[in-house]
Design an enzyme around this catalytic site. Sequence first.
Site, PDB file in Angstrom:
ATOM      1  N   ALA A 125      32.787  41.877  41.671  1.00  9.52           N
ATOM      2  CA  ALA A 125      33.042  41.796  42.574  1.00  9.52           C
ATOM      3  C   ALA A 125      34.100  40.523  42.693  1.00  9.52           C
ATOM      4  O   ALA A 125      34.907  40.444  42.174  1.00  9.52           O
ATOM      5  CB  ALA A 125      32.037  40.645  43.193  1.00  9.52           C
ATOM      6  N   GLY A 147      27.961  48.393  39.360  1.00 11.01           N
ATOM      7  CA  GLY A 147      26.967  47.840  39.277  1.00 11.01           C
ATOM      8  C   GLY A 147      26.629  48.408  38.134  1.00 11.01           C
ATOM      9  O   GLY A 147      25.342  47.754  37.475  1.00 11.01           O
ATOM     10  N   ARG A 197      38.332  49.773  52.601  1.00 12.78           N
ATOM     11  CA  ARG A 197      36.865  48.947  52.729  1.00 12.78           C
ATOM     12  C   ARG A 197      36.579  49.231  53.696  1.00 12.78           C
ATOM     13  O   ARG A 197      37.208  48.474  54.852  1.00 12.78           O
ATOM     14  CB  ARG A 197      37.050  47.111  52.593  1.00 12.78           C
ATOM     15  CG  ARG A 197      35.342  46.677  52.813  1.00 12.78           C
ATOM     16  CD  ARG A 197      35.138  45.725  51.604  1.00 12.78           C
ATOM     17  NE  ARG A 197      35.040  45.649  51.010  1.00 12.78           N
ATOM     18  CZ  ARG A 197      35.304  44.047  49.818  1.00 12.78           C
ATOM     19  NH1 ARG A 197      34.464  43.117  50.617  1.00 12.78           N
ATOM     20  NH2 ARG A 197      35.191  44.696  49.069  1.00 12.78           N
ATOM     21  N   LYS A 229      45.271  45.508  50.767  1.00 10.74           N
ATOM     22  CA  LYS A 229      44.092  45.460  51.440  1.00 10.74           C
ATOM     23  C   LYS A 229      44.362  46.120  52.347  1.00 10.74           C
ATOM     24  O   LYS A 229      44.726  46.196  54.150  1.00 10.74           O
ATOM     25  CB  LYS A 229      43.233  44.310  50.868  1.00 10.74           C
ATOM     26  CG  LYS A 229      41.973  45.031  50.747  1.00 10.74           C
ATOM     27  CD  LYS A 229      41.821  45.634  49.448  1.00 10.74           C
ATOM     28  CE  LYS A 229      39.985  45.783  48.862  1.00 10.74           C
ATOM     29  NZ  LYS A 229      40.594  46.037  47.535  1.00 10.74           N
ATOM     30  N   ASP A 285      36.950  51.775  47.914  1.00 10.57           N
ATOM     31  CA  ASP A 285      36.759  50.193  48.252  1.00 10.57           C
ATOM     32  C   ASP A 285      35.342  50.570  48.322  1.00 10.57           C
ATOM     33  O   ASP A 285      35.016  51.779  48.384  1.00 10.57           O
ATOM     34  CB  ASP A 285      37.460  49.511  48.911  1.00 10.57           C
ATOM     35  CG  ASP A 285      37.054  47.994  48.541  1.00 10.57           C
ATOM     36  OD1 ASP A 285      36.483  47.569  49.189  1.00 10.57           O
ATOM     37  OD2 ASP A 285      38.336  47.511  48.059  1.00 10.57           O
TER      38      ASP A 285
END
Length: 358
Positions: A257, A182, A43, A79, A114
């Site tokens: 999410a 989305g 991320r 992560k 990500d």
Amino acid sequence: MNADPLDLDGHEMVIQCRDAGSGLRAIIAIHDSSAGPAMGGCRIAAYPSTAAALTDALRLSRGMTFKNIMAGLPHGGGKSVILLERPEDKTPALLLAFAERVNGLGGRYITGEDVGSTVADIQLMRKVTPHVRGIPENGPGDPSPMTALGVFVGIRKAVLHRLGAETLTGLTVAVQGLGAVGSRLCGLLHDVGARLVVADVDPARAREAADRFGAAIARPEEVHGARADVFAPCALGAVLDAGTIRALGAAVVAGGANNQLATAQDGARLAERGILYAPDYVINAGGVISTALEGPGYERGELLRRVHGIADTLGEIFEHAIADGVATSAVADRLALGRLEAARHARRSAVAALPAAA
């Protein structure tokens, strides 16, 4: 699963990475590798502080352990987050410096796309380390279409279970967040005749979805209260808390999410309101399934079978929740912990069976 994210005891390794030349500031968190090498995306975002970035990395890595074990993958959870001050700070030099840190772990951690990172970013990292996934090489590449597909089949399962509806045609789904997942989810829902309410922090994305899908537009901070059959959070986490749950206008919560529950108690709050919650790390596992199956033996048919299997896992969770009279989030955590303990036992047994050193 929603334990205090600042408690490091549950993590095997947390690494702070810095590189003065490129300006790299990053955190790699490996939560558990009992089932295999830790896998989880990278991320890239602006964080208000290093502590906030650490909190995010720890929560997300723990979530990846649960996601991978519930998807039946031979991977543990990890992560990484790269801290940026400005979008232009994401340079090739910074990405390559991060890839060197990943490579230095020798395969203990495998990363991929990500929020904030792209397929192109991962392809660049591949020049430095083989320990990346989600590129168009021996596999499907971009994992977001499979994440969206998994959420879609999960919504169908949840709607059947909660509303008794065998089709999504004519039902209303409120989608919060119109990024890679989305927006694709909206397309799948529109194709089967669902009505859409959409929201995004970028007004242009919301207008585009309205034009493409005939969707109504809501404010991002209010879309959870829209009158809908399903609320699909597909933005950042912790959107479900005591306040938003009181205001929810849907009978089902099922979205892409990560870490949707702000606290463990919020799963029980949803159940008390009669709202069916599809645990996030189960329903949004399509992307990690996609990256895990990447390689020389990749078969698209097997990938689709595994992603569609998300609906079966959710069905098992829903039935246990009814039988036991508990929240679906608690059932999912219990099942995940049971599978994780089995993986730990298998690893201990394998180590014990190794021949003693001379």
